[in-house]
Write a protein that holds these residues in place. Structure first.
Motif, PDB file in Angstrom:
ATOM      1  N   ASN A  58      36.187  30.294  38.776  1.00  0.00           N
ATOM      2  CA  ASN A  58      37.164  31.081  39.540  1.00  0.00           C
ATOM      3  C   ASN A  58      38.157  31.735  38.573  1.00  0.00           C
ATOM      4  O   ASN A  58      38.110  31.477  37.367  1.00  0.00           O
ATOM      5  CB  ASN A  58      37.893  30.204  40.570  1.00  0.00           C
ATOM      6  N   GLY A  59      39.061  32.523  39.124  1.00  0.00           N
ATOM      7  CA  GLY A  59      40.004  33.263  38.280  1.00  0.00           C
ATOM      8  C   GLY A  59      41.048  32.364  37.628  1.00  0.00           C
ATOM      9  O   GLY A  59      41.441  32.593  36.480  1.00  0.00           O
ATOM     10  N   LEU A  60      41.501  31.348  38.364  1.00  0.00           N
ATOM     11  CA  LEU A  60      42.478  30.426  37.783  1.00  0.00           C
ATOM     12  C   LEU A  60      41.879  29.729  36.560  1.00  0.00           C
ATOM     13  O   LEU A  60      42.517  29.624  35.511  1.00  0.00           O
ATOM     14  CB  LEU A  60      42.922  29.395  38.837  1.00  0.00           C
ATOM     15  N   LEU A  63      41.813  32.017  33.466  1.00  0.00           N
ATOM     16  CA  LEU A  63      43.101  32.046  32.766  1.00  0.00           C
ATOM     17  C   LEU A  63      43.328  30.741  32.007  1.00  0.00           C
ATOM     18  O   LEU A  63      43.670  30.717  30.830  1.00  0.00           O
ATOM     19  CB  LEU A  63      44.241  32.229  33.775  1.00  0.00           C
ATOM     20  N   TYR A  89      51.283  36.688  41.030  1.00  0.00           N
ATOM     21  CA  TYR A  89      50.713  35.660  41.897  1.00  0.00           C
ATOM     22  C   TYR A  89      50.785  34.330  41.150  1.00  0.00           C
ATOM     23  O   TYR A  89      50.656  34.284  39.928  1.00  0.00           O
ATOM     24  CB  TYR A  89      49.261  36.017  42.253  1.00  0.00           C
ATOM     25  N   ALA A  91      48.936  31.936  40.467  1.00  0.00           N
ATOM     26  CA  ALA A  91      47.839  31.471  39.596  1.00  0.00           C
ATOM     27  C   ALA A  91      48.145  31.726  38.119  1.00  0.00           C
ATOM     28  O   ALA A  91      47.837  30.893  37.262  1.00  0.00           O
ATOM     29  CB  ALA A  91      46.522  32.158  39.982  1.00  0.00           C
ATOM     30  N   SER A  92      48.759  32.880  37.828  1.00  0.00           N
ATOM     31  CA  SER A  92      49.066  33.196  36.420  1.00  0.00           C
ATOM     32  C   SER A  92      49.984  32.130  35.831  1.00  0.00           C
ATOM     33  O   SER A  92      49.858  31.759  34.666  1.00  0.00           O
ATOM     34  CB  SER A  92      49.755  34.564  36.289  1.00  0.00           C
ATOM     35  N   VAL A 134      49.978  40.958  33.698  1.00  0.00           N
ATOM     36  CA  VAL A 134      49.166  40.926  34.920  1.00  0.00           C
ATOM     37  C   VAL A 134      49.089  42.360  35.445  1.00  0.00           C
ATOM     38  O   VAL A 134      50.119  42.953  35.747  1.00  0.00           O
ATOM     39  CB  VAL A 134      49.824  40.019  35.990  1.00  0.00           C
ATOM     40  N   ASP A 160      45.670  39.349  32.632  1.00  0.00           N
ATOM     41  CA  ASP A 160      45.236  38.861  33.938  1.00  0.00           C
ATOM     42  C   ASP A 160      44.716  40.062  34.710  1.00  0.00           C
ATOM     43  O   ASP A 160      45.491  40.881  35.219  1.00  0.00           O
ATOM     44  CB  ASP A 160      46.398  38.177  34.672  1.00  0.00           C
ATOM     45  N   ALA A 162      42.708  39.966  37.400  1.00  0.00           N
ATOM     46  CA  ALA A 162      42.166  39.534  38.697  1.00  0.00           C
ATOM     47  C   ALA A 162      42.241  40.618  39.768  1.00  0.00           C
ATOM     48  O   ALA A 162      41.489  40.594  40.739  1.00  0.00           O
ATOM     49  CB  ALA A 162      42.913  38.295  39.176  1.00  0.00           C
ATOM     50  N   GLN A 163      43.158  41.592  39.584  1.00  0.00           N
ATOM     51  CA  GLN A 163      43.307  42.645  40.592  1.00  0.00           C
ATOM     52  C   GLN A 163      42.910  44.014  40.044  1.00  0.00           C
ATOM     53  O   GLN A 163      43.141  45.026  40.703  1.00  0.00           O
ATOM     54  CB  GLN A 163      44.765  42.668  41.093  1.00  0.00           C
ATOM     55  N   SER A 184      39.058  37.379  38.326  1.00  0.00           N
ATOM     56  CA  SER A 184      38.687  36.606  39.503  1.00  0.00           C
ATOM     57  C   SER A 184      37.704  37.441  40.310  1.00  0.00           C
ATOM     58  O   SER A 184      37.861  38.664  40.423  1.00  0.00           O
ATOM     59  CB  SER A 184      39.924  36.326  40.360  1.00  0.00           C
ATOM     60  N   TYR A 186      37.045  36.344  43.511  1.00  0.00           N
ATOM     61  CA  TYR A 186      37.351  35.880  44.876  1.00  0.00           C
ATOM     62  C   TYR A 186      36.858  36.974  45.841  1.00  0.00           C
ATOM     63  O   TYR A 186      36.959  38.160  45.520  1.00  0.00           O
ATOM     64  CB  TYR A 186      38.872  35.689  44.930  1.00  0.00           C
ATOM     65  N   LYS A 189      38.696  40.333  46.230  1.00  0.00           N
ATOM     66  CA  LYS A 189      39.060  41.147  45.059  1.00  0.00           C
ATOM     67  C   LYS A 189      38.177  42.401  45.002  1.00  0.00           C
ATOM     68  O   LYS A 189      37.164  42.491  45.684  1.00  0.00           O
ATOM     69  CB  LYS A 189      38.906  40.309  43.777  1.00  0.00           C
ATOM     70  N   ALA A 197      34.261  32.729  42.086  1.00  0.00           N
ATOM     71  CA  ALA A 197      33.718  32.984  40.743  1.00  0.00           C
ATOM     72  C   ALA A 197      34.814  33.630  39.897  1.00  0.00           C
ATOM     73  O   ALA A 197      35.773  34.202  40.427  1.00  0.00           O
ATOM     74  CB  ALA A 197      32.492  33.900  40.805  1.00  0.00           C
ATOM     75  N   TYR A 313      53.982  39.370  47.364  1.00  0.00           N
ATOM     76  CA  TYR A 313      53.883  38.057  47.980  1.00  0.00           C
ATOM     77  C   TYR A 313      55.251  37.755  48.561  1.00  0.00           C
ATOM     78  O   TYR A 313      56.261  38.220  48.036  1.00  0.00           O
ATOM     79  CB  TYR A 313      53.461  37.038  46.930  1.00  0.00           C
TER      80      TYR A 313
END
Ligand code: PLP
Length: 366
Positions: A58-60, A63, A89, A91-92, A134, A160, A162-163, A184, A186, A189, A197, A313
């Motif tokens: 996963n993305g976490l 990192l 987010y 997770a970072s 990020v 990062d 992920a996005q 990530s 997810y 995404k 993944a 968020y």
């Protein structure tokens, strides 16, 4: 109701290809660490213009295992500081604290939501070892300025991503700028698996090998354990799904950019602040985030008119119960962002009709 993101519709576009890929894995009789993962790693590193890609769970983990690998390689140790934007987010931040490293939260650029290069140098101490930009909401960070600072102070850079799969700055892909980058996949995404993944990309062969080993019980040779590793693998089914989705990523990015362009040109409500972008290619629009002072009222108005929105968020990491030690920190820019941001529906499958309706409805809000 116009959903925020219709994942079923996104994946149904490729239904036959996905089912064929799934059958291929079932029929192969091989479900972990096989041909699909190898092929995806090579296709994705090529897409991102880097030499190596390590698939993880996963993305976490992507990192976290990168930071862990730098510790194993002697480039980081407990208590070292990592500079990161405070509005990311969680997770970072979790990846940093999970490794006994210290997140140094800096205020972002209020216009782009990304790391503000002018706030980095002020935050550097003798303990600083990493800058973690990020590429929030899909827009690439000011990487040229960040790399100038990292070179001057000999810092590592972990992106990062992920996005921001596929975002570009001067034709150079997100993830190819730093020493390593975490992705990530997810399902929601921009490049989404049909489960969890993640991946790390890098040009550093030692780092790549260490991450691969760490994610597989600390072993690079069966039953020989070099590190106290973890189990963090991307399975063959997810790798196969991602190989299908990767082929369509560029056209999905174009579709998102088209939606964003319509929003940017069509929304003209003076109560609403639109996102600021550089070149259109810098942004792959994972999210289309507007700012509004009276957010609750707009959320309810849009919901009443059949438009689903989300907040990315509502609470910044330093105000979370999990990070009690940071609760008293004053980060006014970050806090203002969290009070005002609202994400409008954006996806590659949003219809022109729905898009026009959303723009008209947003413009009629008083
Ligand atoms: C989604 C996300 C992650 C974590 O990814 P997972 O695959 O859910 O672990 C990390 N950082 C950012 C910015 C994200 O948006």
């Amino acid at each position: 109701m116009i959903p925020f993101l219709d994942l079923k519709k996104v994946n149904t576009q490729y239904q036959q290809e996905l089912k064929d890929a799934c059958s291929r894995v079932i029929d192969s009789g091989w479900y972990l660490n096989g041909n699909e993962l190898n092929a995806f790693e090579s296709e994705f590193s090529q897409y991102c213009q880097t030499n190596y890609c390590a698939g993880v769970a996963n993305g976490l983990d992507a990192l976290s295992l990168t930071l862990r690998a730098w510790k194993e390689l002697g480039q980081l140790s407990d208590g070292d500081e990592v500079i990161v934007q405070a509005n990311t987010y969680i997770a970072s931040i979790l990846a940093i604290t999970e490794n006994n490293l210290v997140p140094v939260l800096v205020e972002p650029d209020e216009k782009t939501f990304n790391l503000d290069a002018s706030n980095i140098e002020k935050a550097i101490t003798s303990k600083t070892k990493v800058i973690l930009p990020v590429h929030l909401y899909g827009q690439i960070s000011p990487m040229k300025e960040i790399l100038e600072i990292s070179k001057k102070h000999k810092l590592l850079v972990l992106e990062d991503c992920a996005q921001a799969h596929g975002a570009e700055l001067d034709s150079k892909k997100a993830g190819s700028w730093g020493d390593a980058a975490a992705f990530s996949f997810y399902p929601g995404k921009n490049l989404g698996a049909l489960g969890d993944a993640g991946a790390v990309i890098t040009n550093d062969n030692e780092l790549f090998k260490t991450i691969k080993a760490l994610g597989n019980y600390g072993t690079s040779e069966r039953y020989v354990h070099q590190f106290k590793g973890v189990n963090s693998r991307m399975d063959e089914i997810q790798a196969a799904m991602l190989r299908v989705k990767l082929k369509h990523l560029n056209s999905e990015i174009k579709a998102r950019q088209k939606v964003a362009k319509s929003y940017l040109e069509g929304i003209n409500n003076s109560l609403i602040g639109l996102p600021q972008v550089g070149d259109l290619k810098n942004h792959v629009w994972h999210l289309f985030v507007i700012k509004i002072k009276n957010r609750e009222k707009l959320v309810n108005f849009l919901a009443k008119n059949g438009i689903q929105t989300l907040v990315h968020y509502p609470t910044p990491p330093h105000k979370q119960e999990a990070y009690e030690e940071y609760n008293n920190m004053q980060l006014p820019v970050t806090e203002r962002i969290h009070e005002q941001v609202l994400s409008l529906p954006i996806s590659p499958v949003l219809t022109d009709k729905d898009l026009a309706y959303i723009i008209d409805t947003v413009n009629s809000f008083k």
